[in-house]
Design an enzyme around this catalytic site. Structure first.
Site, PDB file in Angstrom:
ATOM      1  CE  LYS A 122     -41.829  19.457 -30.505  1.00 53.05           C
ATOM      2  NZ  LYS A 122     -42.500  20.704 -30.186  1.00 53.05           N
TER       3      LYS A 122
HETATM    4  N1  GLU Z   1     -43.346  21.694 -26.922  1.00 50.98           N
HETATM    5  C1  GLU Z   1     -43.684  23.067 -26.831  1.00 50.98           C
HETATM    6  C2  GLU Z   1     -43.824  23.670 -28.220  1.00 50.98           C
HETATM    7  O1  GLU Z   1     -44.063  22.973 -29.181  1.00 50.98           O
HETATM    8  C3  GLU Z   1     -42.748  23.828 -25.909  1.00 50.98           C
HETATM    9  C4  GLU Z   1     -41.343  23.963 -26.352  1.00 50.98           C
HETATM   10  C5  GLU Z   1     -40.423  24.597 -25.291  1.00 50.98           C
HETATM   11  O2  GLU Z   1     -40.900  25.119 -24.307  1.00 50.98           O
HETATM   12  O3  GLU Z   1     -39.221  24.524 -25.501  1.00 50.98           O
HETATM   13  O4  GLU Z   1     -43.793  24.855 -28.388  1.00 50.98           O
END
Ligand code: GLU
Length: 484
Positions: A122
């Site tokens: 993240k």
């Molecule tokens: N930000 C989204 C989540 O928390 C998508 C993550 C992604 O598609 O890599 O799941």
């Protein structure tokens, strides 16, 4: 204009969030330890899985408005037992290291649970996107991308970002473009990030994916007689009263599909600056138009100057779809809805989780509920690597086969289908049809796995623990075959 550049985000909330995720993890490990024979989990391995592998903090300057502004960003890699690692990039003033690490951990558990072969990661940038023009944001995003690229923290086979709070298609398109400029001969460059616009290597249905996943998760839950009974709710989503907190991308799409396709009544929408209440059901499309045009929910019929206390309103389903820790030990006791589905990441603290469980509330947990986004990101990544639109090869062949079948039936029965019906019947699958089918299959199959786990042992207290148990077992088994 005074520009806010917070230097450390909301560290307290980040710490609390990380602690909550770790407590959830430990709770699941405790139950797995009782059944030692069915998993490869030792205490030291559990500890290794739980902690983030690395977190990169970067500060970079960008010349804007005749001066240099310094921005602070993060990219955390929680687990690289599968590569690339995957997870969104958040633009928010409250971004901080602990929050990013908690969100990266959730990505690991989420990907494992829905069988998407990625590790968890993240990122975040401490910024209020509303303070900057599109041109300025583009410059900042491109500089951030350069910093991430230097360390392979954006890379098609190492680390693949995606949208999150405060970012969307536009930012992903800038990132992909910057990456392509840095590595113009990389054939897989488009796969360096997902959530791009369709015209820039994206996939149909990615923007709606997390919200649509919420709808499929609720469909699966309502189809499970044994689980639905625990809420005391009657069968079927039709007419169910729903509170939505946050009408961003996820909340909007979940509300839209639940009301338009399942007949649920969205009675409360909670947003920044107030709420809308309408016991007959809010017209979500009109509300969204109103927000886009006026910039706020004020002035829409049913507007009320109230905030988080409406999470406690009378309803059948509560959907927190904004940020983490909105339900804590402060308000958990007063929550009335018997069913809560976590569209946001980490909206319920671990203390609140205990209170809600004690009060027999059923929670469909984030690591499952909002996994639709990363599931469709996985499809987009595959599309980028294979460089072909899903359905391109088979769509016409499928239509020809169906036409022959219809013609055959008409010849044998000497009856004619109406032109309209025939047209609908012979329609081959578009990319959007295939993406939705893959997403629905993922959400339904995964729900069955979690529910079976939950109901297999009366000591497992809730769906979250069951989901974490499934996820951790799979990660542990990958680690042990890696031979560490
Ligand atoms: N930000 C989204 C989540 O928390 C998508 C993550 C992604 O598609 O890599 O799941």
């Amino acid at each position: 204009m005074c520009v806010k550049l917070s230097a450390g985000g909301n560290k307290m909330a980040g710490k609390e969030f990380l602690k909550s995720i770790e407590l959830n993890f430990k709770q699941a490990v405790k139950f797995l330890n009782i059944n030692k024979t069915e998993n490869n989990l030792t205490d030291d391995l559990a500890d290794q899985i739980m902690k983030a592998n690395s977190t990169y903090l970067v500060r970079f300057g960008v010349r804007l408005r005749n001066k240099v502004f310094t921005f602070q960003g993060y990219r955390s890699v929680h687990s690289d037992h599968f590569e690339p690692v995957k997870g969104g990039i958040r633009y928010d003033l409250d971004v901080n290291q602990e929050e990013v690490e908690a969100l990266a951990a959730l990505m690991t558990y989420k990907c494992s649970l829905v069988e998407v072969p990625f590790g968890g990661s993240k990122g975040g940038l401490i910024i209020d996107p509303k303070e900057w023009s599109a041109k300025e944001l583009e410059k900042i995003t491109r500089r951030f991308t350069q910093e991430l690229a230097k360390r392979d923290l954006i890379h098609p086979s190492q680390n693949v970002p995606a949208p999150d709070v405060g970012t969307g298609e536009r930012e992903m398109a800038w990132m992909a473009d910057e990456y392509r400029r840095l590595y113009p001969t990389d054939l897989n460059a488009w796969a360096c990030v997902t959530g791009k616009p369709v015209s820039k290597g994206g996939i149909a249905g990615r923007t709606e994916a997390t919200g649509r996943g919420i709808k499929y998760a609720l469909n699966a839950f309502f189809d499970s007689k044994i689980d639905l009974e625990k809420t005391g709710l009657s069968p079927g989503l039709n007419g169910k009263r729903v509170i939505i907190q946050g009408l961003g991308n996820v909340g909007y799409h979940a509300a839209l599909f639940l009301s338009q396709e399942d007949g649920a009544k969205i009675t409360h929408v909670l947003e920044r600056g107030g709420a809308i209440i309408n016991e007959k059901g809010i017209d979500i499309l009109r509300l969204r138009d109103h927000i886009v045009q006026s910039g706020s929910i004020e002035g829409f019929p049913g507007f009320i100057d109230k905030g988080p206390e409406l999470l406690e309103a009378d309803a059948d389903i509560l959907i927190p779809a904004a940020m983490e820790l909105v339900i804590t030990d402060e308000n958990a006791e007063r929550i009335k809805a018997p069913l809560i589905i976590e569209a946001a990441n980490g909206p319920i603290s671990s203390n609140a989780d205990k209170i809600l469980n004690k009060n027999n509330k059923i929670i469909i947990p984030d690591l499952y509920a909002n996994a639709g986004g990363v599931t469709v990101s996985y499809f987009e990544w595959i599309k980028n690597l294979s460089r072909i639109r899903f359905g391109r090869l088979q769509r016409r062949a499928q239509e020809n086969q169906l036409s022959s079948l219809i013609n055959g039936i008409e010849t044998i029965t000497k009856e004619k289908f109406s032109d309209e019906f025939k047209k609908e019947l012979v329609k081959g699958d578009s990319e959007l049809d295939l993406v939705r089918s893959g997403l629905e299959d993922t959400m339904r199959t995964t729900y069955d796995v979690i529910s079976t786990r939950w109901n297999s042992d009366k000591n497992i207290p809730d769906l979250r623990t069951a989901a974490m148990m499934v996820s951790i077992t799979r990660i542990a088994s990958t680690y042990s075959t890696l031979g560490i």
